[in-house]
Design an enzyme around this catalytic site. Structure first.
Site, PDB file in Angstrom:
ATOM      1  N   CYS A 168       0.848  -1.181   0.000  1.00 12.85           N
ATOM      2  CA  CYS A 168       0.000   0.000   0.000  1.00 12.85           C
ATOM      3  C   CYS A 168       0.886   1.235   0.000  1.00 12.85           C
ATOM      4  O   CYS A 168       1.948   1.260   0.611  1.00 12.85           O
ATOM      5  CB  CYS A 168      -0.943   0.084   1.192  1.00 12.85           C
ATOM      6  SG  CYS A 168      -2.118  -1.258   1.272  1.00 12.85           S
TER       7      CYS A 168
ATOM      8  N   ARG B 108       3.879  -0.424  -4.826  1.00 12.06           N
ATOM      9  CA  ARG B 108       3.553  -0.903  -3.481  1.00 12.06           C
ATOM     10  C   ARG B 108       2.227  -1.666  -3.436  1.00 12.06           C
ATOM     11  O   ARG B 108       1.808  -2.137  -2.386  1.00 12.06           O
ATOM     12  CB  ARG B 108       3.491   0.272  -2.503  1.00 12.06           C
ATOM     13  CG  ARG B 108       4.755   1.083  -2.433  1.00 12.06           C
ATOM     14  CD  ARG B 108       4.613   2.240  -1.485  1.00 12.06           C
ATOM     15  NE  ARG B 108       4.539   1.791  -0.121  1.00 12.06           N
ATOM     16  CZ  ARG B 108       5.577   1.553   0.668  1.00 12.06           C
ATOM     17  NH1 ARG B 108       6.789   1.747   0.209  1.00 12.06           N
ATOM     18  NH2 ARG B 108       5.407   1.149   1.905  1.00 12.06           N
TER      19      ARG B 108
ATOM     20  N   TRP C 126      -2.604  -2.804  -1.664  1.00 15.71           N
ATOM     21  CA  TRP C 126      -2.297  -4.226  -1.815  1.00 15.71           C
ATOM     22  C   TRP C 126      -3.134  -4.904  -0.740  1.00 15.71           C
ATOM     23  O   TRP C 126      -2.896  -4.720   0.469  1.00 15.71           O
ATOM     24  CB  TRP C 126      -0.807  -4.490  -1.612  1.00 15.71           C
ATOM     25  CG  TRP C 126      -0.435  -5.909  -1.891  1.00 15.71           C
ATOM     26  CD1 TRP C 126      -0.199  -6.464  -3.111  1.00 15.71           C
ATOM     27  CD2 TRP C 126      -0.255  -6.965  -0.940  1.00 15.71           C
ATOM     28  NE1 TRP C 126       0.118  -7.798  -2.967  1.00 15.71           N
ATOM     29  CE2 TRP C 126       0.086  -8.136  -1.656  1.00 15.71           C
ATOM     30  CE3 TRP C 126      -0.343  -7.058   0.454  1.00 15.71           C
ATOM     31  CZ2 TRP C 126       0.338  -9.363  -1.037  1.00 15.71           C
ATOM     32  CZ3 TRP C 126      -0.100  -8.267   1.066  1.00 15.71           C
ATOM     33  CH2 TRP C 126       0.237  -9.406   0.318  1.00 15.71           C
TER      34      TRP C 126
ATOM     35  N   ASN D 284      -1.297   2.415   5.411  1.00 15.41           N
ATOM     36  CA  ASN D 284      -0.375   1.368   4.954  1.00 15.41           C
ATOM     37  C   ASN D 284       0.068   0.609   6.207  1.00 15.41           C
ATOM     38  O   ASN D 284       0.565   1.208   7.152  1.00 15.41           O
ATOM     39  CB  ASN D 284       0.823   2.029   4.259  1.00 15.41           C
ATOM     40  CG  ASN D 284       2.014   1.078   4.115  1.00 15.41           C
ATOM     41  OD1 ASN D 284       3.154   1.486   4.241  1.00 15.41           O
ATOM     42  ND2 ASN D 284       1.763  -0.175   3.870  1.00 15.41           N
ATOM     43  N   GLY D 285      -0.148  -0.702   6.203  1.00 14.40           N
ATOM     44  CA  GLY D 285       0.237  -1.510   7.359  1.00 14.40           C
ATOM     45  C   GLY D 285      -0.858  -2.515   7.686  1.00 14.40           C
ATOM     46  O   GLY D 285      -1.741  -2.766   6.856  1.00 14.40           O
TER      47      GLY D 285
ATOM     48  N   GLU E  96      16.305 -18.969  -8.287  1.00 19.66           N
ATOM     49  CA  GLU E  96      16.023 -17.574  -8.650  1.00 19.66           C
ATOM     50  C   GLU E  96      15.422 -17.474 -10.062  1.00 19.66           C
ATOM     51  O   GLU E  96      14.477 -16.721 -10.286  1.00 19.66           O
ATOM     52  CB  GLU E  96      17.314 -16.747  -8.519  1.00 19.66           C
ATOM     53  CG  GLU E  96      17.195 -15.283  -8.929  1.00 19.66           C
ATOM     54  CD  GLU E  96      16.121 -14.497  -8.197  1.00 19.66           C
ATOM     55  OE1 GLU E  96      15.598 -14.948  -7.172  1.00 19.66           O
ATOM     56  OE2 GLU E  96      15.779 -13.403  -8.699  1.00 19.66           O
TER      57      GLU E  96
ATOM     58  N   LYS F 138      11.698 -15.981 -11.023  1.00 20.32           N
ATOM     59  CA  LYS F 138      11.458 -14.911 -12.013  1.00 20.32           C
ATOM     60  C   LYS F 138      10.349 -15.327 -12.966  1.00 20.32           C
ATOM     61  O   LYS F 138       9.446 -14.559 -13.265  1.00 20.32           O
ATOM     62  CB  LYS F 138      12.712 -14.612 -12.837  1.00 20.32           C
ATOM     63  CG  LYS F 138      13.808 -13.768 -12.270  1.00 20.32           C
ATOM     64  CD  LYS F 138      13.412 -12.444 -11.730  1.00 20.32           C
ATOM     65  CE  LYS F 138      12.932 -12.568 -10.328  1.00 20.32           C
ATOM     66  NZ  LYS F 138      13.563 -11.968  -9.253  1.00 20.32           N
TER      67      LYS F 138
ATOM     68  N   GLU G 202       6.785 -15.572 -11.190  1.00 17.72           N
ATOM     69  CA  GLU G 202       6.123 -14.359 -10.701  1.00 17.72           C
ATOM     70  C   GLU G 202       5.622 -13.444 -11.818  1.00 17.72           C
ATOM     71  O   GLU G 202       4.653 -12.716 -11.610  1.00 17.72           O
ATOM     72  CB  GLU G 202       6.989 -13.590  -9.693  1.00 17.72           C
ATOM     73  CG  GLU G 202       8.225 -12.965 -10.241  1.00 17.72           C
ATOM     74  CD  GLU G 202       9.089 -12.322  -9.160  1.00 17.72           C
ATOM     75  OE1 GLU G 202       8.555 -11.733  -8.227  1.00 17.72           O
ATOM     76  OE2 GLU G 202      10.327 -12.417  -9.289  1.00 17.72           O
TER      77      GLU G 202
ATOM     78  N   HIS H 296      14.398 -38.048  -6.099  1.00 16.52           N
ATOM     79  CA  HIS H 296      13.772 -38.540  -4.876  1.00 16.52           C
ATOM     80  C   HIS H 296      12.270 -38.257  -4.846  1.00 16.52           C
ATOM     81  O   HIS H 296      11.682 -38.192  -3.767  1.00 16.52           O
ATOM     82  CB  HIS H 296      14.475 -37.945  -3.653  1.00 16.52           C
ATOM     83  CG  HIS H 296      15.897 -38.396  -3.540  1.00 16.52           C
ATOM     84  ND1 HIS H 296      16.251 -39.676  -3.175  1.00 16.52           N
ATOM     85  CD2 HIS H 296      17.064 -37.757  -3.800  1.00 16.52           C
ATOM     86  CE1 HIS H 296      17.574 -39.801  -3.194  1.00 16.52           C
ATOM     87  NE2 HIS H 296      18.090 -38.645  -3.580  1.00 16.52           N
TER      88      HIS H 296
ATOM     89  N   LYS I 211       5.979  -4.530  -4.750  1.00 17.24           N
ATOM     90  CA  LYS I 211       7.440  -4.445  -4.664  1.00 17.24           C
ATOM     91  C   LYS I 211       7.917  -4.446  -3.219  1.00 17.24           C
ATOM     92  O   LYS I 211       8.946  -5.022  -2.900  1.00 17.24           O
ATOM     93  CB  LYS I 211       7.893  -3.162  -5.370  1.00 17.24           C
ATOM     94  CG  LYS I 211       9.396  -2.968  -5.446  1.00 17.24           C
ATOM     95  CD  LYS I 211      10.007  -3.856  -6.491  1.00 17.24           C
ATOM     96  CE  LYS I 211      11.507  -3.705  -6.594  1.00 17.24           C
ATOM     97  NZ  LYS I 211      12.101  -4.932  -7.176  1.00 17.24           N
TER      98      LYS I 211
HETATM   99  C1  F6R Z   1      11.099 -11.292  -6.429  1.00 13.03           C
HETATM  100  C2  F6R Z   1      11.149 -10.251  -5.428  1.00 13.03           C
HETATM  101  C3  F6R Z   1      10.750 -10.595  -4.049  1.00 13.03           C
HETATM  102  C4  F6R Z   1      11.606  -9.791  -3.046  1.00 13.03           C
HETATM  103  C5  F6R Z   1      11.121 -10.011  -1.617  1.00 13.03           C
HETATM  104  C6  F6R Z   1      11.993  -9.283  -0.617  1.00 13.03           C
HETATM  105  O1  F6R Z   1      11.517 -10.833  -7.671  1.00 13.03           O
HETATM  106  O2  F6R Z   1      11.477  -9.149  -5.724  1.00 13.03           O
HETATM  107  O3  F6R Z   1      10.845 -11.956  -3.806  1.00 13.03           O
HETATM  108  O4  F6R Z   1      12.944 -10.198  -3.178  1.00 13.03           O
HETATM  109  O5  F6R Z   1       9.804  -9.576  -1.487  1.00 13.03           O
HETATM  110  O6  F6R Z   1      12.000  -7.911  -0.878  1.00 13.03           O
HETATM  111  P1  F6R Z   1      13.175  -7.009  -0.347  1.00 13.03           P
HETATM  112  O7  F6R Z   1      14.415  -7.421  -1.060  1.00 13.03           O
HETATM  113  O8  F6R Z   1      12.765  -5.610  -0.644  1.00 13.03           O
HETATM  114  O9  F6R Z   1      13.295  -7.281   1.131  1.00 13.03           O
END
Ligand code: F6R
Length: 579
Positions: free
Chosen positions: A2, A27, A72, A98-99, A454, A458, A461, A477, A574
């Site tokens: 948010c 956000r 969010w 926000n929270g 990783e 990517k 998501e 396994h 994000k």
């Molecule tokens: C995936 C991604 C998330 C963040 C995670 C932690 O591409 O960006 O998995 O890595 O939410 O966020 P930060 O790094 O801001 O603590």
């Protein structure tokens, strides 16, 4: 999650709020809303979906005091009614939040016992209702109400009777600035880009009164406080797309530049930082999502360097794991945003247990950077796309340098920078193949396993495909049961010490009909692989950094082929500021 933005300015304040919300959409983008005072009434417009849904309203809305929000969803599904701002029953208080309010059910009951009727399913609505039934002036009401709240909040409160906005925060970021658009409150300084020169981060137990004429910060005893505004100049908050349509592509392309920047700032890993490692019996490296993957990389290279047990931990699990932490433990926290609630909670716990703490983050003014004993910047520059790309590379590079410095070894990042430029490309035929597939496996061992996790994250998501990163030796396994004719398996093989074992894993899935993508050095190119991605041969810790770049690009290109927005994938935000 948010984002909130409030402006006390001229009659275009709603327009300015809309511009700020557009910057804050990273956000959360489940809904957006705006409230302002028009002819002695609070008027609200809110809509499920993206911020652009409120643009035409914001353009026409001629209020001078405006609060706004991009959501969010946590409590209550995305809908018009659950969108912020929330209005009190007496229509005199509107809030954006926000929270998370953990005790919202108790607060709701308390308000209902005084005749309040709730309109939404959210936790946030209890705040507007509670403030409106408290006694005193607006600051006293806000103080009384917030003292009852458990959880986290950054609040923008619009008071009809006071013709003012009040802001306060606990464990959620909130900033104020005097801007050319008016006096502003926002969840991120990014909103002040180009319109202000200074900002102030609101602290817990401060109450900020914002009118058209002034911003006054009060202590909890309502004394005026002289606060020190900080310069915005040094913060890299420029968010230009640089001719790209999407931030994700721009950010992948920036990776060579980021490597260069890190190479020129290695002096930040100074004696104070290195001293943190002295005499430590264990090192815990903690993060979430991509930052957790970077933590895995960090645990491996630091354990190799120091021969001290190093564990990578998922922050949201770490808090409840009854870990053994004391003054002989070093806790390292990895976070792009530096605002991730799970990571911040883990830091608090480690600090209370007597451990020294080190932050590795991309946002130098973030909460994490402030609370840790030492702080290393990853110098990735602002990352806007929800899927982390350049910040991940920067995080693992910082671990590489830490390991090198702790071992007293020299390093040269020039070859990495040069090779990174060549690695940002991907076979279009492979892009087409993945676009049609729904189940993709990524395999690797050790550091290649980190890359597998990783790369899979990517893809899932931003394309919503079923993608799994697996330890190459673990597949047999159980999960190998999922491999059938033409299942795509991407094998990372950049660690020559164990490459034969990794390539045996490739044969096992090939024998079951899998289509193979091999990511490795030229000399391992084989007809058994349907696609081959060549990785330049550097230190294995650096080659594995290179191997992820084409897979980041693959995820991006598949996303575009599917007509999805890579910068704003569904259900994500994000900055995850709730636990
Ligand atoms: C995936 C991604 C998330 C963040 C995670 C932690 O591409 O960006 O998995 O890595 O939410 O966020 P930060 O790094 O801001 O603590």
């Amino acid at each position: 999650m948010c984002g909130i933005a409030c402006v006390a300015g001229d009659s275009n304040s709603a327009k300015y709020c809309y511009e700020a919300l557009s910057q804050l959409e990273y956000r959360g983008y489940d809904s957006a809303g705006i409230a302002g005072i028009i002819e002695r009434e609070i008027e609200i417009f809110k809509k499920e979906g993206r911020v652009k849904n409120i643009q035409s309203f914001a353009d026409e809305f001629k209020a001078e005091l405006v609060i706004s929000h991009t959501r969010w969803a946590t409590h209550g599904k995305p809908s018009d009614i659950n969108s912020h701002p929330h209005l009190s029953n007496d229509k005199k208080i509107a809030i954006v939040h926000n929270g998370i309010i953990e005790n919202y059910k108790d607060i709701k009951k308390h308000c209902q016992s005084q005749g309040v009727v709730f309109a939404s399913d959210t936790d946030s609505e209890c705040i507007s209702q509670l403030i409106s039934i408290e006694q005193g002036n607006i600051l006293e009401k806000v103080k009384a109400a917030t003292s009852m709240l458990k959880g986290s909040y950054a609040l923008g409160i619009l008071s009809l009777e006071d013709n003012a906005i009040v802001a306060c925060a606990k464990e959620s970021p909130l900033y104020i600035a005097k801007t050319t658009n008016g006096n502003m409150v926002a969840s991120d300084v990014i909103c002040f880009n180009g319109i202000a020169s200074e900002y102030y981060a609101v602290k817990q137990n401060e109450y900020v009164l914002i009118t058209k004429d002034e911003i006054i910060v009060y202590t909890k005893d309502f004394e005026k406080k002289k606060v020190q505004y900080l310069s915005l100049d040094s913060l890299n908050i420029n968010v230009d797309l640089a001719g790209n349509k999407y931030y994700m592509l721009k950010e992948i392309k920036e990776i060579p530049k980021v490597i260069n920047k890190i190479a020129s700032t290695t002096e930040q890993i100074n004696s104070k930082v290195l001293k943190l490692f002295e005499g430590k019996k264990t090192i815990k490296i903690i993060g979430c999502g991509t930052a957790y993957h970077a933590s895995m990389y960090g645990a491996k290279v630091l354990q190799d360097a120091l021969r001290v047990p190093c564990d990578a931990c998922v922050a949201s699990e770490f808090i409840y794991a009854n870990n053994i932490i004391d003054s002989k433990t070093l806790c390292i926290f990895v976070s792009q945003s530096g605002e991730t609630a799970d990571t911040l909670s883990a830091q608090k716990l480690c600090k209370q247990s007597g451990a020294k703490t080190l932050a590795i983050t991309n946002v130098e003014y973030s909460a994490l950077a402030k609370v840790c004993d030492e702080y290393l910047s990853v110098y990735a520059g602002r990352e806007i796309a929800v899927a982390s790309t350049k910040a991940y590379i920067a995080q693992i590079l910082i671990f590489y340098l830490l390991a090198k410095k702790l071992k007293g070894e020299s390093f040269d990042l020039k070859p990495l920078e040069k090779s990174a430029k060549q690695m940002i490309k991907i076979d279009e035929e492979l892009v087409n193949y993945v676009t049609k597939e729904n189940k993709i496996f990524y395999l690797g061992r050790q550091l290649d396993y980190v890359s597998a996790l990783e790369a899979a994250l990517k893809l899932k998501e931003i394309t919503y495909k079923g993608a799994e990163g697996y330890a190459a030796g673990e597949l047999k396994h159980g999960t190998i049961a999922l491999i059938e004719d033409n299942t795509l398996v991407i094998v990372f093989a950049t660690d020559e010490a164990i490459i034969d074992k990794t390539l045996s894993g490739l044969q096992e899935v090939k024998a079951r009909g899998a289509k193979i993508v091999l990511v490795s050095y030229k000399k391992y190119k084989t007809k058994d692989a349907d696609y081959f991605i060549e990785v330049p041969k550097l230190d294995k810790e650096l080659s594995c950094i290179l191997s992820i770049l084409p897979l980041q690009l693959l995820a991006f290109k598949v996303c575009i082929k599917l007509n999805l927005n890579p910068d704003k994938p569904r259900n994500l935000a994000k900055s995850v500021t709730v636990e």
